[in-house]
Design a protein around this motif. Structure first.
Motif: not given
Length: 377
Positions: A283-298
């Motif tokens: 899968p390929s995406g554009p030039n952009g801002l990406y992120a993931m989310v969780g309930e703790s830093l680790r």
């Protein structure tokens, strides 16, 4: 803060969150850059990757009514691609009267590389001491290389903002196991291996201080093995390597300039990447801002918006901006790359290399946070 050479054993693979999107859905598009946007704030310089002087809690410091920003900078070459081989960190400030240029940030004696690449800066809770974390690329006095080392310079707040830099020391080294030793002599932009972009973060859950950084997996030899690394400050004041937080092995080679913003008890881990650094077999995406989310830093972490994509350049101008940084206030800063291309190519018109390169801050936008969704306001 003391440097350590970490020799910790590799943790179990399930301690690392994997970014393996099956599909990268379109995200909100960043507004199209205009000629008015691209007017340089410092006409003699190209400016790109930027970060603010932030307080330990992640909020942007305001001193005497001004914000202080650090930029990668270089003279304006006919080919802006040459800027990476001449990069210096520039200090600037912004207030009601606009921008002020405070010159090169570090004196040459404290700059151990042949170039200075991106990092972060923190104003400590005493409201006086400052630490600048940065990437030393190559070695001063040696031939050109893509070796990358993580350094910290200690300073203080003065009449002209952060300065009075007194020391510079290497804070952490790759172990060659979890993290590839990025010391290549030659390479192609987007495909070099990484150990760079140190970003300060103090965890509000326990007060522990960390550095996030862009790295490459030490356990994988593929061309696409980007990871987001983590180092932690122990009670003795030493930095130690931890397992990566995110791995994109098989997906993408560069998860650049990672940093964390906490909202409503959730940890949003942001990075920038480009279409050219995706594995063409996946899968390929554009030039952009990406992120993931969780309930703790680790973690564990989940892709924001289902795919990880938060904001993208418009498809008609896919290279107009890059290197997005989300402040503690939810503002997004970046720089203007090659804008207004209108489908043209450098092969057709080499003058576009210089003529359509912005090299100045892009318009700022804001984000809205709602659980696993992050959107543009």
């Amino acid at each position: 803060m003391n440097r350590v050479e970490a020799k910790l054993p590799v943790g179990s693979a399930d301690a690392i969150s994997a970014w393996r999107p099956r599909l990268i859905e379109p995200a909100a598009q960043i507004a199209t850059i205009t000629a008015a946007d691209a007017a340089p704030i410092f006409p003699a310089l190209d400016l790109w990757d930027s970060w603010p002087l932030a307080r330990e809690d992640g909020t942007t410091a305001i001193i005497g009514g001004r914000q202080y920003w650090f930029f990668l900078s270089s003279p304006r070459f006919d080919d802006p691609g040459k800027r990476h081989s001449a990069a210096k960190i520039r200090l600037a400030s912004h207030g009601l009267d606009g921008w002020r240029d405070h010159g090169d940030c570090l004196p040459d004696a404290l700059s151990p590389g042949s170039r200075e690449w991106a990092g972060s800066a923190v104003l400590h809770d005493d409201q006086q001491s400052v630490t600048l974390f940065f990437t030393a690329a190559g070695r001063r006095g040696s031939g050109h290389s893509f070796e990358q080392r993580l350094f910290a310079a200690s300073g203080r707040i003065g009449n002209a903002g952060p300065g009075e830099w007194a020391a510079s020391e290497e804070v952490i080294r790759p172990d060659g196991n979890r993290y590839f030793v990025a010391d290549e002599g030659e390479g192609t932009p987007g495909m070099i291996k990484a150990f760079r972009d140190p970003a300060w973060f103090r965890d509000p859950a326990n007060g522990q201080c960390h550095l996030l950084f862009t790295a490459s997996a030490g356990w994988d030899n593929s061309a696409f093995n980007g990871v987001i690394g983590l180092a932690s400050l122990d009670q003795a004041g030493n930095w130690r390597l931890d397992n990566p937080l995110i791995d994109a092995v098989g997906i993408n080679n560069e998860l650049e300039r990672p940093h964390v913003v906490v909202r409503d008890g959730r940890y949003y881990l942001f990075w920038s990447t480009q279409r050219r650094t995706f594995n063409p077999a996946g899968p390929s995406g554009p030039n952009g801002l990406y992120a993931m989310v969780g309930e703790s830093l680790r973690g564990p972490y989940r892709p924001v918006n289902g795919s990880g994509l938060v904001a993208a350049n418009p498809p008609e101008e896919p290279t107009q901006g890059y290197s997005w940084w989300v402040t503690g206030e939810g503002e997004v800063w970046s720089f203007i790359d090659h804008w207004g291309m209108q489908g043209r190519s450098f092969e057709q018109d080499p003058a576009l290399l210089r003529g359509q390169f912005g090299g100045t801050p892009a318009p700022v936008f804001r984000l809205a946070f709602a659980g696993d969704a992050v959107s543009l306001l």
